[in-house]
Write an enzyme that holds these catalytic residues in place. Structure first.
Site, PDB file in Angstrom:
ATOM      1  CD  GLU A   1      31.624   9.216  31.886  1.00  0.00           C
ATOM      2  OE1 GLU A   1      31.961   9.673  32.993  1.00  0.00           O
ATOM      3  OE2 GLU A   1      30.457   8.925  31.606  1.00  0.00           O
TER       4      GLU A   1
ATOM      5  CG  HIS B   1      29.518  11.946  34.442  1.00  0.00           C
ATOM      6  ND1 HIS B   1      29.902  10.628  34.508  1.00  0.00           N
ATOM      7  CD2 HIS B   1      28.516  12.066  35.359  1.00  0.00           C
ATOM      8  CE1 HIS B   1      29.182   9.988  35.415  1.00  0.00           C
ATOM      9  NE2 HIS B   1      28.325  10.853  35.950  1.00  0.00           N
TER      10      HIS B   1
ATOM     11  CG  MET C   1       9.126   5.723  38.280  1.00  0.00           C
ATOM     12  SD  MET C   1       9.356   7.349  37.550  1.00  0.00           S
ATOM     13  CE  MET C   1       8.201   7.281  36.164  1.00  0.00           C
ATOM     14  N   GLY C   2      13.276   5.212  39.629  1.00  0.00           N
ATOM     15  CA  GLY C   2      13.755   5.439  40.999  1.00  0.00           C
ATOM     16  C   GLY C   2      13.545   6.913  41.315  1.00  0.00           C
TER      17      GLY C   2
ATOM     18  CB  SER D   1      21.819   6.364  33.943  1.00  0.00           C
ATOM     19  OG  SER D   1      22.018   5.681  32.713  1.00  0.00           O
ATOM     20  NE  ARG D   2      28.066   5.784  37.087  1.00  0.00           N
ATOM     21  CZ  ARG D   2      27.633   6.860  37.750  1.00  0.00           C
ATOM     22  NH1 ARG D   2      26.915   7.787  37.126  1.00  0.00           N
ATOM     23  NH2 ARG D   2      27.953   7.039  39.017  1.00  0.00           N
TER      24      ARG D   2
ATOM     25  CB  ILE E   1      17.197  10.358  39.174  1.00  0.00           C
ATOM     26  CG1 ILE E   1      18.197  10.561  40.330  1.00  0.00           C
ATOM     27  CG2 ILE E   1      17.504  11.329  38.038  1.00  0.00           C
ATOM     28  CD1 ILE E   1      19.651  10.256  39.994  1.00  0.00           C
TER      29      ILE E   1
END
Ligand code: GLV
Length: 318
Positions: free
Chosen positions: A265, A284, A153-154, A235-236, A156
């Protein structure tokens, strides 16, 4: 002062770079510089403006004795060896804030698209399979009033919660820090990761990639999720153990996944994910709005120029 910019940026950002550095070398190609090219290009520069596709490790830094700043045009910076930069006195900057809402928009779009089979349905129509309105054709779960688990919960994650609140979703979150604003504004409840996974209809990942979050969602975690649940990742890629996810999807242990990021990727065309009907796969593009990508480039240019001039970066890392 010389700067190397690893890709052509919007003109607004290039103007800032040209005004702040005496010599500007811009990689002109669509594809990133290769390893050897990067090693050569950094040899005589004070500033490096890079993207998440450029691996900036100790070898690159050793090849760049004059380097004062590494400016990343992204919020995530797992491609940069930040401690190695720090130990050499090289400043590192990134572009947080400006992409927060755009990335949350994409994550929510991915959630909607995966749940409501938007891509599958469009393909169905285009290939001529639509013969009649049919009671259970292309049905998926409801989004409104369902439970969304937000991992991380940052900023974004917070914007994801705002969007989910608009759809009257119940919001659970697992995070390293309590977020009272998310609790007060959107009724989000802080729970541990296992509870979040077993209680959510949708799980959306919003963590940075680091040693603690690598493979955070593996076989054990996927097994905790409801069979009807959908996993969203903007995210990643390596936050999820991708082969465990593929197995879970193949065995129907999970209803679907919406992925904007991958372990490798670009995603190889031979990847089994491409054979699964219950996934939506994007290249992405979380922050890919014109305005946001321009703001990111401008911020990265400002970090670069500040760094080569020996000034504090507008957005330093660490
Ligand atoms: C994109 O993925 C970013 O980290 O900005």
């Amino acid at each position: 002062m010389k700067a190397f910019v690893t890709r052509v940026l919007p003109e607004e950002a290039m103007k800032i770079v040209r005004a702040g550095a005496e010599i500007v070398d811009v990689w002109p190609h669509e594809l990133p510089p290769g390893r050897e090219e990067l090693l050569t290009k950094v040899a005589d520069v004070e500033g490096l403006l890079c993207l998440l596709t450029d691996k900036i490790d100790a070898d690159i830094l050793s090849a760049a004795p004059r380097l004062k700043v590494v400016s990343q045009m992204a919020v995530g910076y797992d491609n940069i060896d930040v401690p190695a930069c720090k130990s050499r006195g090289i400043a590192v900057g990134n572009t947080p804030g400006v992409l927060t809402e755009t990335t949350a928009d994409l994550a929510f779009a991915l959630l909607l698209a995966t749940a409501r089979k938007i891509v599958e349905a469009e393909k169905f129509l285009r290939q001529g399979d639509w013969q009649t309105w049919s009671p259970m054709l292309l049905t998926g779960p409801d989004i409104h009033h369902a439970t969304l688990g937000i991992v991380g919960m940052g900023s974004i994650g917070f914007e994801m919660a705002r969007r989910a609140h608009g759809f009257e979703m119940e919001i659970l979150y697992a995070s390293t820090r309590q977020n009272s604003d998310a609790e007060n504004h959107f009724g989000a409840k802080l729970v541990d990761l296992d509870t979040l996974l077993s209680s959510s209809d949708f799980v959306s990942l919003h963590t940075p990639l680091n040693a603690t979050t690598r493979n955070l969602i593996g076989r054990r975690e996927l097994a905790l999720m409801k069979r009807t649940a959908i996993l969203i990742n903007s995210s990643r890629g390596p936050v999820i153990d991708q082969s465990a996810l593929i197995k879970a999807l193949e065995k129907g242990k999970l209803a679907g996944a919406g992925l904007d990021v991958f372990e490798q990727e670009p995603l190889p065309l031979s990847d089994p994910l491409l054979t699964l009907p219950n996934v939506v796969l994007l290249p992405h593009i979380g922050s890919a709005s014109i305005a946001t990508r321009t703001r990111m480039a401008v911020l990265a240019a400002e970090n670069l120029v500040a760094g080569i001039q020996g000034k504090p970066l507008p957005n330093p890392i660490g």
